[in-house]
Design a protein around this motif. Sequence first.
Motif, short mmCIF file in Angstrom:
data_model
loop_
_atom_site.label_atom_id
_atom_site.label_comp_id
_atom_site.label_asym_id
_atom_site.label_seq_id
_atom_site.Cartn_x
_atom_site.Cartn_y
_atom_site.Cartn_z
N GLY A 21 0.78 -1.23 0.00
CA GLY A 21 0.00 0.00 0.00
C GLY A 21 0.81 1.29 0.00
O GLY A 21 0.26 2.37 -0.06
N TYR A 22 2.14 1.18 0.06
CA TYR A 22 3.00 2.37 0.09
C TYR A 22 3.70 2.56 -1.26
O TYR A 22 4.04 1.59 -1.94
N LEU A 23 3.92 3.82 -1.63
CA LEU A 23 4.66 4.11 -2.85
C LEU A 23 6.06 3.52 -2.72
O LEU A 23 6.74 3.74 -1.70
N THR A 24 6.47 2.79 -3.74
CA THR A 24 7.76 2.10 -3.71
C THR A 24 8.46 2.24 -5.05
O THR A 24 7.82 2.18 -6.11
N LEU A 25 9.77 2.41 -5.00
CA LEU A 25 10.58 2.52 -6.21
C LEU A 25 11.46 1.28 -6.32
O LEU A 25 12.11 0.88 -5.36
N VAL A 34 11.12 2.78 -0.17
CA VAL A 34 9.70 2.75 0.15
C VAL A 34 9.40 4.10 0.79
O VAL A 34 9.99 4.46 1.81
N TYR A 35 8.49 4.84 0.17
CA TYR A 35 8.16 6.18 0.65
C TYR A 35 7.06 6.09 1.72
O TYR A 35 6.15 5.28 1.60
N PRO A 36 7.14 6.94 2.73
CA PRO A 36 6.16 6.88 3.82
C PRO A 36 4.84 7.54 3.44
O PRO A 36 4.35 8.45 4.11
N LYS A 40 -3.65 4.98 -0.60
CA LYS A 40 -5.08 5.13 -0.35
C LYS A 40 -5.51 6.60 -0.26
O LYS A 40 -6.68 6.92 -0.38
N PHE A 41 -4.55 7.49 -0.10
CA PHE A 41 -4.86 8.92 -0.04
C PHE A 41 -4.84 9.58 -1.41
O PHE A 41 -5.14 10.76 -1.53
N LEU A 42 -4.49 8.83 -2.44
CA LEU A 42 -4.44 9.34 -3.80
C LEU A 42 -5.76 9.07 -4.51
O LEU A 42 -6.50 8.17 -4.14
N PRO A 43 -6.04 9.83 -5.59
CA PRO A 43 -7.23 9.54 -6.39
C PRO A 43 -7.17 8.11 -6.94
O PRO A 43 -6.08 7.56 -7.16
N LEU A 44 -8.33 7.52 -7.18
CA LEU A 44 -8.40 6.14 -7.67
C LEU A 44 -7.63 5.95 -8.97
O LEU A 44 -7.00 4.92 -9.18
N SER A 45 -7.64 6.95 -9.86
CA SER A 45 -6.92 6.83 -11.13
C SER A 45 -5.42 6.69 -10.89
O SER A 45 -4.75 5.89 -11.56
N ASP A 46 -4.88 7.43 -9.93
CA ASP A 46 -3.46 7.32 -9.60
C ASP A 46 -3.16 5.98 -8.93
O ASP A 46 -2.11 5.38 -9.17
N LEU A 62 11.27 11.16 -12.15
CA LEU A 62 10.97 10.63 -10.82
C LEU A 62 10.68 11.77 -9.85
O LEU A 62 9.69 11.74 -9.12
N ALA A 63 11.52 12.79 -9.85
CA ALA A 63 11.34 13.92 -8.93
C ALA A 63 10.00 14.61 -9.18
O ALA A 63 9.30 14.97 -8.23
N GLN A 64 9.63 14.77 -10.45
CA GLN A 64 8.37 15.42 -10.79
C GLN A 64 7.17 14.60 -10.31
O GLN A 64 6.24 15.13 -9.72
N ILE A 65 7.20 13.30 -10.55
CA ILE A 65 6.10 12.43 -10.13
C ILE A 65 5.99 12.37 -8.62
O ILE A 65 4.89 12.48 -8.05
N LEU A 66 7.12 12.23 -7.94
CA LEU A 66 7.08 12.20 -6.47
C LEU A 66 6.56 13.51 -5.90
O LEU A 66 5.80 13.51 -4.93
N GLU A 67 6.96 14.61 -6.50
CA GLU A 67 6.47 15.92 -6.03
C GLU A 67 4.96 15.99 -6.18
O GLU A 67 4.26 16.46 -5.27
N ASP A 68 4.44 15.47 -7.28
CA ASP A 68 3.00 15.48 -7.49
C ASP A 68 2.28 14.63 -6.45
O ASP A 68 1.25 15.01 -5.91
N TYR A 69 2.83 13.45 -6.16
CA TYR A 69 2.18 12.52 -5.24
C TYR A 69 2.38 12.88 -3.78
O TYR A 69 1.50 12.67 -2.96
N LEU A 70 3.53 13.39 -3.42
CA LEU A 70 3.86 13.59 -2.02
C LEU A 70 3.58 14.99 -1.49
O LEU A 70 3.71 15.24 -0.31
N SER A 71 3.19 15.90 -2.39
CA SER A 71 2.94 17.27 -1.92
C SER A 71 1.48 17.53 -1.68
O SER A 71 0.61 16.78 -1.98
#
Length: 71
Positions: A21-25, A34-36, A40-46, A62-71
């Motif tokens: 269930g955690y974002l993992t690279l 494994v990012y903390p 489940k907090f992201l939209p269903l499409s993501d 990677l930096a751009q995608i992580l910024e989108d997901y983690l911010s």
Amino acid sequence: MKQRILSYLLAIGFILGLKNGYLTLWKNGNTVEVYPYQAKFLPLSDQKLLKNGIIIHSETELAQILEDYLS
């Protein structure tokens, strides 16, 4: 079959997906980080994209995608 496809994808770049269930690279079949952050907090499409794995071709991407997901 799915394992063969995953092995191929891992050979061509990083994959951002989900592990427990955690974002993992991953890179070359190995967990890089494994990012903390729980998907489940992201939209269903993501969540669907991450469940299938997102191929990452560069550190910039990677930096751009992580910024989108983690911010």
